[in-house]
Every structure is written in structure tokens, then in C-alpha cells.
Motif scaffolding. Structure first.
Motif, short mmCIF file in Angstrom:
data_model
loop_
_atom_site.label_atom_id
_atom_site.label_comp_id
_atom_site.label_asym_id
_atom_site.label_seq_id
_atom_site.Cartn_x
_atom_site.Cartn_y
_atom_site.Cartn_z
N GLU A 1 0.84 -1.21 0.11
CA GLU A 1 -0.14 -0.03 0.22
C GLU A 1 0.99 1.17 0.14
OE1 GLU A 1 -2.97 -1.48 -0.19
OE2 GLU A 1 -2.97 -3.14 1.06
N SER B 1 -14.16 -1.47 0.97
CA SER B 1 -13.14 -2.34 0.72
C SER B 1 -11.83 -1.75 0.82
CB SER B 1 -13.11 -2.99 -0.80
OG SER B 1 -13.49 -2.07 -1.71
N SER B 2 -11.97 -0.28 0.69
CA SER B 2 -10.45 0.61 0.77
C SER B 2 -10.80 1.90 1.56
CB SER B 2 -10.13 0.83 -0.78
OG SER B 2 -11.04 1.67 -1.21
N SER C 1 -5.60 2.59 0.61
CA SER C 1 -4.82 1.79 1.38
C SER C 1 -5.86 0.50 1.29
CB SER C 1 -4.70 2.44 2.71
OG SER C 1 -5.96 2.47 3.15
N LYS C 2 -5.37 -0.65 1.73
CA LYS C 2 -6.13 -1.96 1.57
C LYS C 2 -6.92 -1.99 0.28
CE LYS C 2 -6.95 -1.21 6.59
NZ LYS C 2 -6.09 0.05 6.56
N ARG D 1 -6.79 -7.18 -1.98
CA ARG D 1 -7.29 -7.96 -1.07
C ARG D 1 -7.90 -9.29 -1.73
NH1 ARG D 1 -10.51 -4.32 3.54
NH2 ARG D 1 -8.64 -3.94 4.96
N ASP E 1 -1.79 -10.35 -1.66
CA ASP E 1 -2.63 -10.75 -0.69
C ASP E 1 -3.55 -11.82 -0.87
OD1 ASP E 1 -3.29 -10.34 1.78
OD2 ASP E 1 -4.70 -8.56 1.54
N SER F 1 -4.32 -8.87 4.83
CA SER F 1 -4.61 -7.31 5.43
C SER F 1 -5.94 -7.15 6.09
CB SER F 1 -4.60 -6.33 4.17
OG SER F 1 -5.85 -6.89 3.30
N TYR F 2 -6.85 -8.11 6.05
CA TYR F 2 -7.94 -8.13 6.74
C TYR F 2 -7.66 -8.79 7.81
CZ TYR F 2 -11.62 -6.92 3.39
OH TYR F 2 -12.74 -6.60 2.67
N GLU G 1 -6.01 -6.05 9.97
CA GLU G 1 -6.87 -5.09 10.62
C GLU G 1 -7.60 -5.22 11.68
OE1 GLU G 1 -9.87 -1.82 8.34
OE2 GLU G 1 -8.97 -3.34 7.31
#
Length: 670
Positions: A452, A494-495, A523-524, A527, A641, A646-647, A650
Motif C-alpha cells: 500500500e 473495501s478500501s 490503502s487496503k 485483498r 494478498d 490485510s483483513y 486489520e
């Protein structure tokens, strides 16, 4: 004439008590000017038909409609000493939900020229009639002088009660210049048991009428010096309209009344109000000479005059049919559409450019051809300019229009009544061409790696009418508010989107091209193994509200909207290419999905080919829109990913809790 001054001797003998009395007198006068107009009560006028209709035998199912209209009665009397409009309504609440709807009564009127007389307010409950007219409980609903009305709420109303009330409005609109025009609805939205429309007209005068959406004719009889015209309908079919209908579409049956026989008569009367005063008054003459010295030819002079009237003359509201003095409007920098039209014609005449005002109906548009001729048929004024062998139509009430004359697009009002010698009928206003408005949105995602963030740029280019509209919007909308709207539009679950500064605006007014650049980072973004894209802004143009019923469907027109989504990827990605054009004669969609090799592009362009779809073609057209929506999506698979780490990072508290619950459940079962 200036106001004469008082002599020093007179001023010297004014006592303090006199000053106090004058102050109190002035205060009371000011209060009288600002206090809400009053109404009075009186029995029904002796000229109205006040018979009570028989109870309806129709079934009342409160699950279908919470209230029903039993009677809608309107009667008009035209006399040399004034105009009276009598209204009577009977409504019944057939469910508890409907009580609220029928128990609040409104009495709309214009206090500038009308007085209100309330005749009765009754509740019919079973076999009893209750008099519930309480003048002290009729209060002001709005302080807006353009939407003035009084209201009262019947707190004792119950389910199955019949609310019966009647009132009269007295007074003629001075804006109609002593002429008569009225539209009587013979059918209403929602079911109505009985509709009655009655007119008492002076026998020595001629009344003209024309019906729309109905073949119903009046019964006519002589009543002494008056002639009675009576239209009645028992249980007329309820009218239905939908939010996506064109502005000119109105299915309600109606009769239009007027004391004008032809459009020529209307043009002859209105033309007398728009005579250009020559020679020009000194302030106007000086401005015209400035343009002549500074600008070499007719085209830039014409555009200078148009831009001045559009942008420098504030909207003063629509008051009356007569335009004000062009000199007064020029000096005050304020006026109605009528005032600005006459001012523009005056300035152009001074420049030696041929121009004529033209009356239009901004809502009815081409349907005005079905109207009975009258002054009331129009709500705005344009100016037609002849330059060389070409004609151009300008709306003096419009603002922030730019670009060369060759790109000028006429207002979409379809028909006009020119106010010039020899004008006999409505003339056509050529509509704006398909390419007179365009929007090009380019969204670019740049990702060098799967780490990211991802750079996200949006460049939107507006041309023609679209540039005028956006320039107008930015004239009253703060840039930070615009930026917030755009951030809300692009953000999703989603972001995480963050703006890199405020949007940058570039406005080339000579070309009439406005560009807005926005820069964000996401960011993110990566996914899972897939990322989906959709030409969302094109999809918004295809959306239709639910509940679409029979009838024509309006289209955005002119519309040329292109959205390009360009993704620069960390690695070459495979994507299924696609390309095509779909066209049903109303909308055209061109789409293309391509990859080369680390740049993936979704390119969608939507164009409207007309301003509406005919009623019989609407169902098929709505199905066609579903086909278009399917072409607006693109999905690609990548290697970043894949486990959606990332999920996990987070939401680690929730993931940990979920794992512990699963372990506990396993141990419990084991």
C-alpha cells in the motif's frame, strides 16, 4: 421628481410629543405592512351550486388507500368588478393512517391580490354534522410570500369521518393584464368519486376553450346576463405519473379556458410591452459605445451583451407580465426574465444586431401546441438573435455560459411565440445537438507493487453545456464541499481513501472546457485474489427509480458521458478482452476492455440520441438498460494478498475471538 425639503422654521417647532406620535404611527404602519393578511368567514355565495353529492357506493379498503376524495368542486365567476374562485372538498379517512392526511386543511392564496373567505368546515360522522369552523385556529403555514397559505388541523377527526370544507378566493392577478386564463383539471392523481368544474361567464363576451386528454364537453346554458359552462365527471379514472416522466408529460384530463382566440392575438398584445426604447438612454448608449470601440465585429459584441445581461443582472423574481424599463434594470442590476429579455434586445438593437423577445413555456415545451392560446401559457422569455443567415436563441436568465458562438446550444424549450410584427403562431426552437454537451472522466490507479498505498487520480473534463452547468454549480458550491461530495462518492467498504489536497479547477472559457483534477491514495486495495471494477458513473446515468409505470421516459439529453478506468499493475495480468456497441435508438453504449500488458483499461461511453422514449417503447427500453449495465463491469485476478492477510491484520481482535470461539465449541462437543 426629488422630495421637497421641510423649511427650517417648520422643523424648529416640532415637539417631542409630535415625534413620538409620528414614530408610533410609522411603527403601526410598518406592522400593518408586514402582518399576515387576514381572512373572513361567510356563508356560501348565492351564485354557487352547493348541492351535496350522494354517498359513494364504492368499496373502501384502507389497506389500499388510507383516505379517499369524495368531491372536488371548483366554480369560477367572472364579472367586471372582479374574479371569484369557489372551492369545495369532501374527503374521508378510511383508516387510522388516513386521519392525519384529511384532518389538516390548507388554504393557499396570494395575498398580493387575493382575499380569502372561508365558508364552512364540517365533520360528518355517522348521521351527524359537526360544525368545526374555528377562525382562531386558522394560522399561517408559511411566511414565504411566494407560497403563502393558511392552515388548520382538526384534532377531533377520526377514522371514517368525512371532512367537508369550502372557501372562496377573490381577486384577479394583475400580471394577466386584465385578461382571463384558467386551467381546470377534470381528473386528478388518486381516485375521486366526483369532479365538478363550473364557470359563469359574461354573456356579451366570447370564451374559448380547449380540452386535453379527454373528450368531455360542457353543458352550456344561459343564466340571465351570464352563461354557465359545466363539466362534471362521476368516478373518473385516477391519473398516474412517474418520477422519470419528461417534464412536459401530464396525463390528467383538463380544459383550458381563455379570452384569446389565437396566438396572434397574444403576440400582438405582448409585443406592445416589449418595444425597444430608441434612442438609447445615456447609460445604455455609453455601454454600447464601449463594446463597439473594444470589440471589432458583431460576434464578440453579441456575446459581450449576452454575458453582461446573464451574469451582471441579478434575478429579481417574476412580477407581472410587463417588463420594466431597460434603463432602470441596467442601473439597478436586477430584473425578472422579462426585464432581462427586453434589456438584451435593447442593447443588441443599439449594436445594430437584430433581436426579438420570445415567450416560452419551460415545462410544457412542444406540448404547448395543444394549449388554448393565453398569456398564462408562458413562464419565461428568450431572445432570438439573427446574425448573418443564422439564428441563435439565448436565455437571459441563464448564467455562466461561455464558449464561441459556433458552439452555442439553444435552450431545450422546443416552441416559442416570437414578439415581432407578423407573428401568428408558435415557432420551433431547434434543439441542442447530440454533441453539444460532453463529460469525460478518466480514473487512473497506479500500483508499482502490491504494498500500500495505490495512487488514484481522477481527471474530469466538461465541455459545452456540461461545462456551463459545472461552472454554475461551482459558483455557489464551496470547493471544500465539492471535494467532500467526491470523497464520499469514491469511498467504499473495501478500501480507505484519502485526498491529497483539494481538487484543482482549470477553466478555459474561450473553448468552454472545464477540467477538475482530483488526487487520492487508497490503502487496503489488494485483498483476496480478485479486484472488481465498474463504470459507476455511467451506471448512475442508467438508473431508473422503482415504480416505473406506463408513460414516456425522460432521458438525459444531450448526453455524451465517457468513463475510462485505467489500472497500472505491478505485474502483467490476464483479463478477458471485450468490445462492442449497443444501440436501441434512444441510448448508445460503446464499451471496451483491454490489457497492454501492465495497463488494463475499461472504457465505457454512453450517449443519448433523443430526449425521451415513447410510452409504448418504454418497457423494452428498460430491459435494454439491464443489458447495458452488464457491460460496465471488469474483474481481474492478481497474486497480491491471496490469503487476505490485510483483513486479518486489520481485524485481528475479531479474528482471535473467532478462533477462540471455534476452539471452545470444538472442546465442548468433544
Amino acid at each position: 421628481m426629488s422630495k421637497p425639503e421641510s423649511s427650517p422654521k417648520l422643523r424648529s417647532v416640532v415637539k417631542p410629543t409630535t415625534v413620538l406620535l409620528l414614530f408610533l404611527l410609522f411603527s403601526s404602519f410598518t406592522h400593518a405592512q408586514t402582518a399576515p393578511p387576514k381572512f373572513r368567514t361567510a356563508p356560501d355565495p348565492d351564485w354557487v351550486l352547493s348541492d351535496t353529492p350522494a354517498p359513494s357506493t364504492a368499496s373502501r379498503d384502507g389497506t389500499i388507500t388510507p383516505w379517499v376524495r369524495l368531491l372536488d368542486d371548483q366554480q369560477i365567476r367572472i364579472r367586471p368588478d372582479g374574479l371569484e374562485r369557489y372551492f369545495r372538498k369532501r374527503e374521508q379517512a378510511v383508516s387510522e393512517k388516513g386521519v392525519e392526511s384529511v384532518s389538516t386543511l390548507y388554504f393557499p392564496f396570494d395575498p398580493a391580490f387575493q382575499t380569502l373567505v372561508v365558508h364552512h368546515i364540517r365533520i360528518i360522522r355517522g348521521g351527524q354534522t359537526l360544525d368545526v369552523l374555528r377562525p382562531g385556529e386558522i394560522t399561517v403555514e408559511s411566511d414565504d410570500p411566494d407560497e403563502y397559505s393558511l392552515e388548520t388541523t382538526l384534532k377531533e377527526a377520526r377514522k371514517d369521518d368525512i371532512i367537508d370544507y369550502a372557501y372562496t378566493l377573490r381577486g384577479s392577478d394583475p400580471g394577466q393584464a386584465g385578461r382571463f386564463a384558467e386551467t381546470l383539471r377534470l381528473g386528478l392523481y388518486g381516485s375521486t368519486d366526483r369532479v365538478r368544474r363550473r364557470v359563469l361567464w359574461p354573456g356579451q363576451q366570447k370564451l374559448y376553450w380547449r380540452t386535453r386528454n379527454t373528450s368531455l364537453t360542457p353543458s352550456v346554458r344561459s343564466l340571465g346576463t351570464e352563461v354557465e359552462y359545466l363539466w362534471g365527471s362521476e368516478s373518473p379514472a385516477p391519473c398516474a405519473c412517474h418520477a422519470e416522466a419528461p417534464p412536459w408529460f401530464d396525463p390528467r384530463p383538463e380544459v383550458q379556458l381563455s379570452d384569446f382566440a389565437t396566438w396572434q392575438e397574444v403576440a400582438e398584445l405582448a409585443s406592445s410591452w416589449y418595444r425597444v426604447p430608441m434612442p438609447l438612454a445615456p447609460p445604455l448608449a455609453r455601454r454600447v459605445e464601449q463594446w463597439k470601440k473594444r470589440l471589432p465585429t458583431d460576434e464578440p459584441r453579441l456575446l459581450a451583451a449576452v454575458r453582461f445581461v446573464q451574469d451582471e443582472i441579478r434575478d429579481g423574481g417574476e412580477q407581472g407580465m410587463h417588463p420594466s424599463s431597460p434603463t432602470a434594470v441596467f442601473e439597478q442590476r436586477e430584473g425578472s426574465s422579462r426585464d432581462r429579455a427586453l434589456l438584451l434586445c435593447t442593447l443588441l438593437r443599439g449594436l445594430g444586431i437584430e433581436a426579438a423577445p420570445a415567450l416560452v413555456n419551460s415545462t410544457a415545451r412542444h406540448v404547448i401546441e395543444e394549449y388554448q392560446p393565453s398569456l398564462a401559457a408562458f413562464d419565461s422569455v428568450l431572445v432570438r438573435v439573427s446574425l448573418g443567415n443564422l439564428s441563435y436563441w439565448f436565455d437571459p436568465s441563464q448564467t455562466h455560459q461561455r464558449g464561441p458562438l459556433r458552439q452555442h446550444a439553444n435552450p431545450p424549450y422546443a416552441r416559442a411565440l416570437l414578439l415581432q410584427p407578423g407573428s401568428r403562431t408558435l415557432v420551433e426552437i431547434p434543439g441542442p445537438p447530440v454533441d453539444s454537451s460532453s463529460v469525460f472522466v478518466k480514473e487512473t490507479y497506479r500500483a508499482g507493487t502490491y504494498k500500500e498505498p495505490v495512487a488514484f487520480d481522477v481527471i474530469t473534463t466538461y465541455r459545452g453545456i456540461a461545462a456551463d452547468e459545472m461552472r454554475r454549480q461551482l459558483s455557489w458550491l464551496k470547493l471544500e464541499d465539492y471535494a467532500k461530495q467526491k470523497r464520499d462518492h469514491y469511498s467504499d467498504d473495501s478500501s480507505t481513501l484519502a485526498a491529497e489536497g483539494e481538487p484543482q479547477v482549470s477553466d478555459d472559457q474561450e473553448k468552454n472546457e472545464l477540467v477538475i483534477t482530483e488526487r487520492y491514495h487508497l490503502s487496503k486495495f489488494w485483498r483476496g485474489r480478485t479486484v472488481g471494477f465498474r463504470a459507476e458513473q455511467v451506471a448512475e446515468k442508467l438508473a431508473v427509480s422503482r415504480g416505473q409505470s406506463t408513460g414516456p421516459l425522460k432521458l438525459y439529453y444531450p448526453l455524451d458521458f465517457r468513463q475510462v478506468i485505467e489500472l497500472h499493475t505491478p505485474e502483467p495480468l490476464r483479463v478477458a478482452g471485450a468490445e462492442g456497441v449497443l444501440d436501441d435508438g434512444a441510448l448508445r453504449l460503446s464499451y471496451k476492455i483491454s490489457a497492454d500488458p501492465r495497463v488494463i483499461t475499461l472504457d465505457c461511453r454512453l450517449q443519448s440520441l433523443r430526449s425521451f422514449v415513447d410510452a409504448d417503447q418504454t418497457p423494452q427500453h428498460l430491459k435494454f438498460r439491464e443489458q447495458l449495465r452488464e457491460k460496465l463491469n471488469m474483474q481481474l485476478t492478481h497474486s497480491g494478498d491471496p490469503l487476505m492477510l490485510s483483513y486479518v491484520i486489520e481485524y485481528w481482535p475479531f479474528v482471535t475471538l473467532g478462533v477462540l470461539l471455534l476452539i471452545g465449541l470444538f472442546l465442548l462437543l468433544w
